[in-house]
Design a protein around this motif. Sequence first.
Motif, PDB file in Angstrom:
ATOM      1  N   ALA A 187       0.585  -1.190  -0.057  1.00 52.64           N
ATOM      2  CA  ALA A 187       0.546   0.218  -0.501  1.00 52.64           C
ATOM      3  C   ALA A 187       0.934   1.167   0.067  1.00 52.64           C
ATOM      4  CB  ALA A 187      -0.504   0.366   0.242  1.00 52.64           C
ATOM      5  N   GLY A 188       0.363   2.594  -1.218  1.00 55.66           N
ATOM      6  CA  GLY A 188       1.174   3.275  -0.425  1.00 55.66           C
ATOM      7  C   GLY A 188       0.839   4.170   0.900  1.00 55.66           C
ATOM      8  N   PRO A 189       1.672   5.012   1.107  1.00 54.36           N
ATOM      9  CA  PRO A 189       1.558   6.381   1.944  1.00 54.36           C
ATOM     10  C   PRO A 189      -0.034   6.468   2.149  1.00 54.36           C
ATOM     11  CG  PRO A 189       3.869   6.673   0.957  1.00 54.36           C
ATOM     12  CD  PRO A 189       3.095   6.034   0.301  1.00 54.36           C
ATOM     13  N   ALA A 190      -0.093   7.232   1.398  1.00 55.13           N
ATOM     14  CA  ALA A 190      -1.836   7.704   1.187  1.00 55.13           C
ATOM     15  C   ALA A 190      -2.916   6.348   2.055  1.00 55.13           C
ATOM     16  CB  ALA A 190      -2.131   8.314   0.467  1.00 55.13           C
ATOM     17  N   GLU A 191      -2.288   5.245   1.747  1.00 55.25           N
ATOM     18  CA  GLU A 191      -3.626   4.362   2.086  1.00 55.25           C
ATOM     19  C   GLU A 191      -3.222   3.956   3.937  1.00 55.25           C
ATOM     20  OE1 GLU A 191      -4.381   1.142  -0.864  1.00 55.25           O
ATOM     21  OE2 GLU A 191      -2.671   2.011  -1.364  1.00 55.25           O
ATOM     22  N   VAL A 192      -1.318   4.322   3.897  1.00 54.75           N
ATOM     23  CA  VAL A 192      -1.146   3.832   5.758  1.00 54.75           C
ATOM     24  C   VAL A 192      -1.809   4.843   6.004  1.00 54.75           C
ATOM     25  CG1 VAL A 192       0.712   3.264   7.201  1.00 54.75           C
ATOM     26  CG2 VAL A 192       1.098   2.548   4.731  1.00 54.75           C
ATOM     27  N   VAL A 193      -2.008   5.746   5.941  1.00 56.97           N
ATOM     28  CA  VAL A 193      -2.534   7.212   6.766  1.00 56.97           C
ATOM     29  C   VAL A 193      -4.156   6.905   6.627  1.00 56.97           C
ATOM     30  CG1 VAL A 193      -2.991   9.900   6.675  1.00 56.97           C
ATOM     31  CG2 VAL A 193      -0.806   8.974   6.144  1.00 56.97           C
ATOM     32  N   GLU A 194      -4.961   6.422   5.659  1.00 60.03           N
ATOM     33  CA  GLU A 194      -6.653   6.477   5.889  1.00 60.03           C
ATOM     34  C   GLU A 194      -6.755   5.107   6.506  1.00 60.03           C
ATOM     35  OE1 GLU A 194      -9.961   5.319   3.004  1.00 60.03           O
ATOM     36  OE2 GLU A 194      -7.837   6.153   1.653  1.00 60.03           O
ATOM     37  N   ALA A 195      -5.766   3.956   6.718  1.00 57.58           N
ATOM     38  CA  ALA A 195      -5.934   2.737   7.682  1.00 57.58           C
ATOM     39  C   ALA A 195      -6.093   3.417   9.033  1.00 57.58           C
ATOM     40  CB  ALA A 195      -5.219   1.668   7.108  1.00 57.58           C
ATOM     41  N   ILE A 196      -5.305   3.357   8.961  1.00 57.38           N
ATOM     42  CA  ILE A 196      -4.452   4.633  10.782  1.00 57.38           C
ATOM     43  C   ILE A 196      -6.051   5.414  11.755  1.00 57.38           C
ATOM     44  CG2 ILE A 196      -3.151   5.943  12.253  1.00 57.38           C
ATOM     45  CD1 ILE A 196      -0.806   4.997  10.858  1.00 57.38           C
ATOM     46  N   HIS A 197      -6.041   6.505  10.529  1.00 59.04           N
ATOM     47  CA  HIS A 197      -7.133   7.389  10.892  1.00 59.04           C
ATOM     48  C   HIS A 197      -8.222   6.642  10.385  1.00 59.04           C
ATOM     49  CE1 HIS A 197      -4.540  10.527   9.495  1.00 59.04           C
ATOM     50  NE2 HIS A 197      -5.430  11.562  10.343  1.00 59.04           N
ATOM     51  N   ALA A 198      -8.993   6.241  10.066  1.00 62.57           N
ATOM     52  CA  ALA A 198     -10.473   4.250  10.411  1.00 62.57           C
ATOM     53  C   ALA A 198     -10.460   3.903  11.378  1.00 62.57           C
ATOM     54  CB  ALA A 198     -10.213   3.969   9.011  1.00 62.57           C
ATOM     55  N   ALA A 199      -9.054   3.317  12.087  1.00 63.24           N
ATOM     56  CA  ALA A 199      -8.705   2.426  12.812  1.00 63.24           C
ATOM     57  C   ALA A 199      -9.547   3.435  13.821  1.00 63.24           C
ATOM     58  CB  ALA A 199      -7.948   1.578  13.103  1.00 63.24           C
ATOM     59  N   ALA A 200      -8.503   4.514  13.844  1.00 64.54           N
ATOM     60  CA  ALA A 200      -8.852   5.693  15.362  1.00 64.54           C
ATOM     61  C   ALA A 200      -9.970   5.821  14.756  1.00 64.54           C
ATOM     62  CB  ALA A 200      -7.661   6.495  15.195  1.00 64.54           C
ATOM     63  N   ARG A 201     -10.936   6.189  14.180  1.00 66.56           N
ATOM     64  CA  ARG A 201     -12.400   6.092  15.057  1.00 66.56           C
ATOM     65  C   ARG A 201     -12.754   5.501  14.778  1.00 66.56           C
ATOM     66  NH1 ARG A 201     -10.856   9.972   9.947  1.00 66.56           N
ATOM     67  NH2 ARG A 201     -11.874   7.875   8.139  1.00 66.56           N
ATOM     68  N   ASP A 202     -12.726   4.040  14.824  1.00 66.61           N
ATOM     69  CA  ASP A 202     -13.642   2.740  14.694  1.00 66.61           C
ATOM     70  C   ASP A 202     -14.590   2.456  13.854  1.00 66.61           C
ATOM     71  OD1 ASP A 202     -13.067   2.281  17.850  1.00 66.61           O
ATOM     72  OD2 ASP A 202     -14.411   3.604  18.732  1.00 66.61           O
ATOM     73  N   GLU A 203     -13.712   2.692  12.548  1.00 63.97           N
ATOM     74  CA  GLU A 203     -14.102   2.385  11.084  1.00 63.97           C
ATOM     75  C   GLU A 203     -13.138   1.557  11.042  1.00 63.97           C
ATOM     76  OE1 GLU A 203     -14.032   5.885   9.560  1.00 63.97           O
ATOM     77  OE2 GLU A 203     -15.621   7.072  10.481  1.00 63.97           O
ATOM     78  N   VAL A 204     -13.372   1.068  10.150  1.00 65.27           N
ATOM     79  CA  VAL A 204     -12.724  -0.195   8.774  1.00 65.27           C
ATOM     80  C   VAL A 204     -12.471   0.081   7.841  1.00 65.27           C
ATOM     81  CG1 VAL A 204     -13.503  -2.755   8.016  1.00 65.27           C
ATOM     82  CG2 VAL A 204     -14.776  -1.762  10.562  1.00 65.27           C
ATOM     83  N   ILE A 255     -22.593  -0.273   8.928  1.00 68.32           N
ATOM     84  CA  ILE A 255     -20.597  -0.837   9.441  1.00 68.32           C
ATOM     85  C   ILE A 255     -20.361  -1.282   8.326  1.00 68.32           C
ATOM     86  CG2 ILE A 255     -19.405  -1.928  10.285  1.00 68.32           C
ATOM     87  CD1 ILE A 255     -22.027  -2.235  12.548  1.00 68.32           C
ATOM     88  N   ALA A 256     -20.751  -1.332   7.314  1.00 70.51           N
ATOM     89  CA  ALA A 256     -20.215  -1.559   6.256  1.00 70.51           C
ATOM     90  C   ALA A 256     -19.756  -0.534   4.970  1.00 70.51           C
ATOM     91  CB  ALA A 256     -20.868  -2.956   4.958  1.00 70.51           C
ATOM     92  N   GLN A 257     -20.136  -0.044   5.161  1.00 64.17           N
ATOM     93  CA  GLN A 257     -20.115   1.407   4.716  1.00 64.17           C
ATOM     94  C   GLN A 257     -18.902   2.565   5.402  1.00 64.17           C
ATOM     95  OE1 GLN A 257     -24.025   2.967   4.589  1.00 64.17           O
ATOM     96  NE2 GLN A 257     -24.676   2.766   2.625  1.00 64.17           N
ATOM     97  N   GLY A 258     -18.364   1.464   6.663  1.00 66.84           N
ATOM     98  CA  GLY A 258     -17.436   2.374   6.965  1.00 66.84           C
ATOM     99  C   GLY A 258     -17.728   3.681   7.794  1.00 66.84           C
ATOM    100  N   LYS A 259     -19.368   3.377   8.212  1.00 72.91           N
ATOM    101  CA  LYS A 259     -19.563   4.640   9.215  1.00 72.91           C
ATOM    102  C   LYS A 259     -19.199   4.175  10.871  1.00 72.91           C
ATOM    103  CE  LYS A 259     -22.264   6.569   5.911  1.00 72.91           C
ATOM    104  NZ  LYS A 259     -21.431   7.924   5.265  1.00 72.91           N
ATOM    105  N   SER A 260     -18.665   5.799  11.594  1.00 73.80           N
ATOM    106  CA  SER A 260     -18.379   5.111  13.149  1.00 73.80           C
ATOM    107  C   SER A 260     -19.830   5.381  13.456  1.00 73.80           C
ATOM    108  CB  SER A 260     -17.586   6.514  12.983  1.00 73.80           C
ATOM    109  OG  SER A 260     -18.219   7.413  12.850  1.00 73.80           O
ATOM    110  N   ASN A 261     -20.425   5.250  14.684  1.00 70.03           N
ATOM    111  CA  ASN A 261     -20.927   5.219  15.701  1.00 70.03           C
ATOM    112  C   ASN A 261     -21.644   6.179  15.602  1.00 70.03           C
ATOM    113  OD1 ASN A 261     -20.491   2.149  16.109  1.00 70.03           O
ATOM    114  ND2 ASN A 261     -19.538   3.112  18.375  1.00 70.03           N
ATOM    115  N   ARG A 262     -20.870   7.000  15.713  1.00 69.69           N
ATOM    116  CA  ARG A 262     -21.390   8.642  16.059  1.00 69.69           C
ATOM    117  C   ARG A 262     -22.142   8.945  14.031  1.00 69.69           C
ATOM    118  NH1 ARG A 262     -17.710  13.427  17.602  1.00 69.69           N
ATOM    119  NH2 ARG A 262     -17.823  12.321  19.533  1.00 69.69           N
TER     120      ARG A 262
END
Length: 229
Positions: free
Chosen positions: A124-141, A176-183
């Motif tokens: 994965a490229g750098p942008a995808e790494v950052v996206e994955a980290i931010h998604a996980a931090a927001r409780d997203e997938v 959830i499958a659309q990547g939405k957080s609880n909020r």
Amino acid sequence: MRGPTVSASDTETIGVFVVDDHAVVRRGVTAYLEILDDVTVVGEAGNGREALERLDSLTVLGLPMPRVVLMDLMMPEMDGVAATAEILRRYPTMRVVVLTGFGEVERVNVALENGAAGYLLKDAGPAEVVEAIHAAARDEVFLDAAVARQLAQQMRKPNTGVGGLTNRERDVLVLIAQGKSNREIADQLVISERTARTHVSNLLGKLGLRSRTQAVLLAIREGLVNPAS
């Protein structure tokens, strides 16, 4: 032993812990993350056992704990599958994103069953790494679309089908499958965030799933969403 609660909103930056047995890969990921304004690398390790020891040391010393762990799967002494399960047992509010390749689908599924929040391809490229980290931090997938369908087809059959869900739980599953957080789920369904969390917990329990990531894969397999949605 349970560690301190780690919340994405407790700090302006996201603490990340990098686990990979290849020092060059580990240092490369760390070097890139360290130039980001909103990400801080709080530690690294060369295998799962070392990761657990260092996370425990951070706890004992009262140092900042990571919100997200980037976890390689194939490592000596303790692999990423076993390490993911143990990290989440000790530190249930952390999020583990698996670093994987196309040939590790079976191991990825076990890691997801052990609670991993998503996976990221090693190329994965750098942008995808950052996206994955931010998604996980927001409780997203975060799931790479290229292998999501393959994973979905190979995941173990849940205890019950989606037919056992209420209409509201089914709506929550799709969100959830659309990547939405609880909020975001709460806002879209016009309910409280606490109610949204309850719906998520209930549907995971009914389906015998351990993580939101598994719920996404189930939704893909059942045709409720597609990997690119």
